[in-house]
Design a protein around this motif. Structure first.
Motif, PDB file in Angstrom:
ATOM      1  N   ASP A 132       0.837  -1.193   0.000  1.00 49.99           N
ATOM      2  CA  ASP A 132       0.000   0.000   0.000  1.00 49.99           C
ATOM      3  C   ASP A 132       0.875   1.248   0.000  1.00 49.99           C
ATOM      4  OD1 ASP A 132      -2.051   1.820   0.248  1.00 49.99           O
ATOM      5  OD2 ASP A 132      -2.350   1.485   2.385  1.00 49.99           O
ATOM      6  N   GLU A 133       0.938   1.939  -1.137  1.00 54.99           N
ATOM      7  CA  GLU A 133       1.743   3.164  -1.274  1.00 54.99           C
ATOM      8  C   GLU A 133       3.165   2.958  -0.732  1.00 54.99           C
ATOM      9  OE1 GLU A 133       0.988   5.811  -2.861  1.00 54.99           O
ATOM     10  OE2 GLU A 133      -1.185   5.674  -3.097  1.00 54.99           O
ATOM     11  N   PRO A 134       3.887   1.962  -1.249  1.00 63.35           N
ATOM     12  CA  PRO A 134       5.179   1.628  -0.634  1.00 63.35           C
ATOM     13  C   PRO A 134       6.260   2.680  -0.833  1.00 63.35           C
ATOM     14  CG  PRO A 134       4.873   0.394  -2.669  1.00 63.35           C
ATOM     15  CD  PRO A 134       3.568   1.092  -2.385  1.00 63.35           C
ATOM     16  N   ASN A 182      16.670   6.603  -4.879  1.00 66.92           N
ATOM     17  CA  ASN A 182      17.543   5.426  -4.770  1.00 66.92           C
ATOM     18  C   ASN A 182      16.854   4.288  -4.021  1.00 66.92           C
ATOM     19  OD1 ASN A 182      19.662   6.566  -6.181  1.00 66.92           O
ATOM     20  ND2 ASN A 182      20.688   7.342  -4.339  1.00 66.92           N
ATOM     21  N   GLU A 183      16.113   4.627  -2.982  1.00 69.46           N
ATOM     22  CA  GLU A 183      15.400   3.608  -2.219  1.00 69.46           C
ATOM     23  C   GLU A 183      14.279   2.979  -3.048  1.00 69.46           C
ATOM     24  OE1 GLU A 183      16.137   5.750   2.140  1.00 69.46           O
ATOM     25  OE2 GLU A 183      14.328   6.137   0.982  1.00 69.46           O
ATOM     26  N   ILE A 184      13.644   3.787  -3.887  1.00 66.50           N
ATOM     27  CA  ILE A 184      12.600   3.256  -4.780  1.00 66.50           C
ATOM     28  C   ILE A 184      13.205   2.272  -5.770  1.00 66.50           C
ATOM     29  CG2 ILE A 184      11.006   3.892  -6.642  1.00 66.50           C
ATOM     30  CD1 ILE A 184      10.489   6.507  -5.100  1.00 66.50           C
ATOM     31  N   ARG A 185      14.381   2.613  -6.305  1.00 69.18           N
ATOM     32  CA  ARG A 185      15.044   1.702  -7.255  1.00 69.18           C
ATOM     33  C   ARG A 185      15.343   0.357  -6.583  1.00 69.18           C
ATOM     34  NH1 ARG A 185      13.785   4.154 -11.060  1.00 69.18           N
ATOM     35  NH2 ARG A 185      13.021   2.088 -11.415  1.00 69.18           N
ATOM     36  N   LEU A 199      13.857  -5.467  -5.733  1.00 67.75           N
ATOM     37  CA  LEU A 199      13.358  -6.512  -4.840  1.00 67.75           C
ATOM     38  C   LEU A 199      12.075  -7.127  -5.403  1.00 67.75           C
ATOM     39  CD1 LEU A 199      14.229  -7.686  -2.115  1.00 67.75           C
ATOM     40  CD2 LEU A 199      12.772  -6.018  -0.993  1.00 67.75           C
ATOM     41  N   LEU A 200      11.194  -6.302  -5.926  1.00 64.95           N
ATOM     42  CA  LEU A 200       9.945  -6.810  -6.500  1.00 64.95           C
ATOM     43  C   LEU A 200      10.207  -7.675  -7.725  1.00 64.95           C
ATOM     44  CD1 LEU A 200       7.561  -3.720  -6.186  1.00 64.95           C
ATOM     45  CD2 LEU A 200       7.955  -5.592  -4.571  1.00 64.95           C
ATOM     46  N   ALA A 201      11.242  -7.340  -8.487  1.00 67.38           N
ATOM     47  CA  ALA A 201      11.593  -8.156  -9.648  1.00 67.38           C
ATOM     48  C   ALA A 201      12.019  -9.556  -9.213  1.00 67.38           C
ATOM     49  CB  ALA A 201      12.710  -7.485 -10.447  1.00 67.38           C
TER      50      ALA A 201
END
Length: 522
Positions: A171-173, A180-183, A188-190
């Motif tokens: 939820d809205e992670p 950089n943290e989003i990348r 991780l999701l990949a």
């Protein structure tokens, strides 16, 4: 992008859920495949959170069914949902702050050794393995309270994997993460996708959906509007489907710059370790935007102006008179109001009603002999709720139960009740859906047209550019450049926002466009 298995891992059919006065879900269908990222979008109040809570077992639907592994359930309980491998990670972390990273990851499903004794060594070894597997580098024996928002988010994700989750709902992670943290999160999701985990990704950031999503489902007013493969859709269509009207109706022309008297100014304002030597001037009937990167000192500047911190040096003037705010109470008396970035933590009392939250800044004005005049409060609150289009069943509704956009309107409402003429807005549309964002922008424009003055810090570049008459760009705690509306662009803001070895000297936010142009050419 790997093609996910087209067989549903989880299927929700005809989900209906009602609360007193509100039908949150109206027969919603949703399915998730193994190894895919299925994005879920819609306005706040569209029903996304309720659908997630049904999925997690936190809510029992009035009708419909949930199917997983070919078995159909009328409803799930939290225990059954966990047993089936479903984990929902909400915006507000459910970690226990005094416990360590390792203790949080295994909290609730601890490993037990001989004699019923906790297998601490085994749990720690498994956490080390998980951290290495996902290339995470932060201390696992550190209390979670010492971690930043991004690391806490990652701890929750590792916790989900430690439970062998097959369905992970986010939820809205990225709401509190840097680029950089989003990348790192996307990497991780990949990995999760490659391992066959199904991911439900809830976000208002459409560019993220286009980048990482496989499918997207749009909800509006408790109904599923449509589902598409992401490769077949664009942002404009997503916006129109969410708000239910053509995109051009959500856009506005820029206002003319404010030319009124100076209502607030600072000279050499500094707070040790936060920002230094800031000069600015705010005029009546204008929006002064604060641009910059995370850590530039924008929020800290607004907090200082509101009396939450005392300056180490410099001056603040309101309507020409020097002031010294020892607390927010002093700032409120001077006509200032602050809408903080973290509205749930600092802007609202979540367990109190809509009316009570509106009342807090004006208790003295609506009391007689220390008794609150409830009828007077209800008159004020009724008018504000109507004018701001707050969606609430009643003035007695507990604020915690409202959507993010409506909560933000309540924060604004209390300062309008206090007749604040200078509003300090910190990320005013953070975490709200596109329709609520549109309404908040309309409200800001209408207030400024009525002579209210606004200082607005925003990381949303389009918001900053579309609302601001001038933009004061900050970098590493210094005010480095003032851009007029005509000069401002994303490129120009970022040119000065990115920290460099030598930034230009701070200049007053009142500096003319001609002066700015001369210095820029020099």
């Amino acid at each position: 992008m790997n093609q996910p298995n087209r067989t549903p891992l989880l299927r929700m059919t005809g989900i209906v859920k009602s609360y007193p006065g509100v039908r949150a879900l109206k027969g919603v269908d949703f399915d998730l495949r193994a190894g895919e990222i299925h994005c879920l979008i819609g306005e706040n109040g569209a029903g996304k959170s309720t659908l997630m809570r049904v999925m997690s077992g936190a809510e029992t639907p009035d009708a419909g069914s949930v199917e997983i592994d070919g078995k159909t359930y009328a409803s799930l309980s939290p225990v059954l949902s966990h047993a089936l491998g479903i984990t929902v990670i909400y915006q507000e972390t459910d970690l226990v702050m005094p416990l360590s990273v390792a203790e949080n990851i295994y909290l609730g499903h601890e490993k037990v050794g001989r004699g019923g004794v906790l297998d601490r060594a085994g749990m720690r070894a498994e956490v080390v393995r998980l951290m290495q597997r996902f290339n995470l580098r932060f201390p696992i024996d550190e209390p979670v309270r010492n971690l930043g928002p991004a690391q806490r988010q990652l701890v929750q994700i590792v916790k989900a994997v430690s439970r062998d989750s097959r369905v992970v709902v986010l939820d809205e992670p990225t709401a509190s993460l840097t680029d950089n943290e989003i990348r790192h999160l996307f990497e991780l999701l990949a990995v999760f996708k490659a391992e066959g985990i199904g991911i439900v990704y809830v976000s208002h950031r459409l560019q993220e959906i286009i980048e990482i999503g496989d499918r997207v489902t749009i909800m509006r007013d408790g109904t599923k509007i449509e589902t598409h493969d992401v490769k077949d859709i664009d942002e404009n269509h997503l916006i129109e489907a969410m708000v239910g009207r053509p995109l051009e109706q959500t856009q506005h022309a820029k206002r003319a710059s404010g030319t009124g008297k100076i209502v607030l100014s600072t000279r050499g304002l500094s707070v040790a370790g936060q920002f230094e030597n800031v000069d600015l001037e705010l005029r009546q009937g204008e929006v002064l935007g604060l641009g910059g990167l995370v850590g530039a000192g924008r929020s800290e500047l607004l907090e200082c102006l509101f009396g939450m911190s005392e300056p180490a040096a410099g001056e603040i003037h309101v309507n020409g008179a020097r002031v010294r705010f020892r607390s927010p109470r002093d700032a409120i008396r001077a006509g200032l109001g602050l809408v903080p970035e973290e509205r749930r933590e600092s802007g609202l009392v979540l367990g109190r009603s809509v009316a009570d939250n509106i009342a807090f800044p004006i208790l003295k004005q609506i009391s007689w002999l220390s008794l609150l005049r409830r009828s007077k409060l209800r008159d004020i609150a009724t008018e504000l709720v109507k004018n701001l289009r707050v969606k609430t069943p009643s003035l007695d509704q507990v604020v915690r139960t409202l959507s993010g956009g409506n909560q933000q309107k309540i924060v604004l409402a209390k300062w309008l009740a206090a007749r604040s003429r200078i509003l300090l807005l910190d990320e005013p549309s953070r975490g709200v859906d596109i329709n609520a964002k549109f309404e908040i922008h309309q409200l800001i424009r209408s207030l400024v047209d009525e002579g209210v003055s606004v200082i607005m810090a925003s990381s949303d570049m389009l918001e900053l550019l579309s609302l601001s008459d001038r933009i004061l760009v900050m970098a590493e705690g210094r005010a480095v450049k003032v851009l007029t509306a005509d000069e401002a662009s994303q490129v120009e803001v970022m040119r000065y926002a990115v920290p460099r070895a030598s930034q230009p000297a701070s200049q007053p936010a009142s500096q003319s466009a001609a002066q700015s142009a001369v210095e820029h050419d020099a």
